[in-house]
Scaffold this motif. Structure first.
Motif, PDB file in Angstrom:
ATOM      1  N   TYR A 144       0.535   0.838   9.434  1.00 28.13           N
ATOM      2  CA  TYR A 144       0.330   0.199   8.138  1.00 28.13           C
ATOM      3  C   TYR A 144       0.692   1.199   7.048  1.00 28.13           C
ATOM      4  CZ  TYR A 144      -3.995   2.867   7.350  1.00 28.13           C
ATOM      5  OH  TYR A 144      -4.896   3.874   7.151  1.00 28.13           O
ATOM      6  N   SER A 168       0.326  -7.987   5.678  1.00 23.20           N
ATOM      7  CA  SER A 168       0.691  -6.611   5.322  1.00 23.20           C
ATOM      8  C   SER A 168       0.047  -6.201   4.009  1.00 23.20           C
ATOM      9  CB  SER A 168       2.215  -6.477   5.216  1.00 23.20           C
ATOM     10  OG  SER A 168       2.828  -6.598   6.474  1.00 23.20           O
ATOM     11  N   LYS A 228      -3.602  -5.508   4.721  1.00 25.65           N
ATOM     12  CA  LYS A 228      -3.833  -4.280   5.484  1.00 25.65           C
ATOM     13  C   LYS A 228      -3.662  -3.030   4.630  1.00 25.65           C
ATOM     14  CE  LYS A 228      -2.540  -5.716  10.186  1.00 25.65           C
ATOM     15  NZ  LYS A 228      -1.599  -5.460  11.308  1.00 25.65           N
ATOM     16  N   ASN A 229      -2.734  -3.098   3.683  1.00 24.95           N
ATOM     17  CA  ASN A 229      -2.349  -1.892   2.944  1.00 24.95           C
ATOM     18  C   ASN A 229      -3.253  -1.564   1.767  1.00 24.95           C
ATOM     19  OD1 ASN A 229      -0.243  -1.570   4.709  1.00 24.95           O
ATOM     20  ND2 ASN A 229       1.315  -2.390   3.337  1.00 24.95           N
TER      21      ASN A 229
END
Length: 316
Positions: free
Chosen positions: A83, A199, A202-203
């Motif tokens: 990630y 994404s 997650k980031n």
């Protein structure tokens, strides 16, 4: 000059244009100007047009896929177990267990705001700007489920923007207008849209409470200038940190409020809708024609009442 006689009287007269007096030949002659050699010019290399942020190569690490996000920006879709904005970190990033439990059907405790609002409104040419910071997982899961199950409705969405308020950037490093953590994706590939949303989640989980809502909205309008219905799926518990940018928003914003509790709708989100000529939408209500409410008048949304002042709506 040369001598010219008139009635046997000599006087000076200039040579005609392009001629000069020669003392040797005693007459006007053509001027002989040596031609200087032309130095060779170095060939100029053609300038490569920057088509998008990925046109210069793939900066994503560990097998990540580079995705353009504007003319000179990009983000990375990471492979499993990585990630980060460039897939530089090993691991899973922000814990998405709540999201995954809802998606897998093990948890039905998710917000139905998105599906309710979009089901009762026939909007087309939609740009969807979605807050996916940590506390928004139940609402983001609702977006996910709606995208998966409502193909007839999702075809009206042309572009998605997911934002997480800076990709876990330090709060002190967040600057209005360039906080980052903004992920845009065309709606023509649903699998990529879902991967992009995950994404973004997650980031970064948001960090401090204020978020970069307007930055994300402006990015979406830039990427989809022909989108007519701009919907902003917002965290009711977070006030945008970048409201000073609101005068740059040129289209009405339809604000969908998630996480509304007994405290009522965040008045700053109501003002976001009002000042752009847009509307506000909750689980059960569509509040439209806000501009028709005069200063001093009140409006009730849910169990809360708001009064318009010269600077915007406030809770009564």
């Amino acid at each position: 000059m040369f001598y010219h006689c008139f009635n046997s009287i000599p006087y000076h007269k200039p040579c005609p244009a392009g001629l000069s007096w020669s003392q040797v030949q005693e007459r006007c002659v053509f001027i002989s100007t040596p031609i200087e050699p032309i130095e060779p010019v170095e060939p100029v290399e053609p300038v490569e047009e920057l088509v998008n942020g990925c046109s210069k190569g793939n900066p994503c690490q560990n097998g990540g896929l580079c995705e353009p996000s504007g003319k000179d920006d990009l983000f990375c879709l990471c492979t499993e177990n990585y990630y980060g904005s460039r897939c530089e970190h090993v691991g899973e990033g922000t814990d998405l267990s709540v999201l995954e439990s809802i998606i897998n059907g093990n948890n039905n405790n998710y917000e139905h705001v998105v599906e309710n609002v979009l089901s009762r409104n026939n909007w087309t040419d939609i740009l969807a700007v979605v807050d996916v910071t940590g506390s928004m997982q139940p609402c983001a899961a609702g977006v996910y489920k709606w995208m998966k199950l409502s193909q007839d409705k999702t075809k009206n969405i042309r572009y998605y923007v997911f934002f997480n308020d800076g990709d876990d950037k330090l709060n002190s490093a967040k600057k209005v207008g360039s906080t980052g953590g903004v992920y845009g994706m065309s709606a023509n590939n649903l699998n990529k849209v879902l991967a992009t949303m995950q994404s973004a989640m997650k980031n970064g989980n948001g960090g401090d409470i204020p978020e970069n809502d307007i930055e994300a909205i402006l990015h979406g309008i830039e990427m989809c200038p022909t989108c007519m219905d701009i919907i902003h799926i917002a965290d009711n518990k977070a006030t945008p940190r970048d409201l000073v940018l609101l005068n740059r928003v040129t289209k009405p914003i339809k604000v969908l409020t998630c996480q509304v509790d007994v405290a009522g709708v965040n008045p700053q989100l109501l003002n976001l809708a009002d000042k752009t000529g847009g509307s506000l939408h909750t689980l059960d209500e569509d509040v439209v024609n806000l501009s028709a409410i005069p200063v001093g008048e009140k409006i009730t949304i849910g169990r809360r009442t708001y009064r318009r002042t010269s600077s915007g709506f406030v809770v009564v």
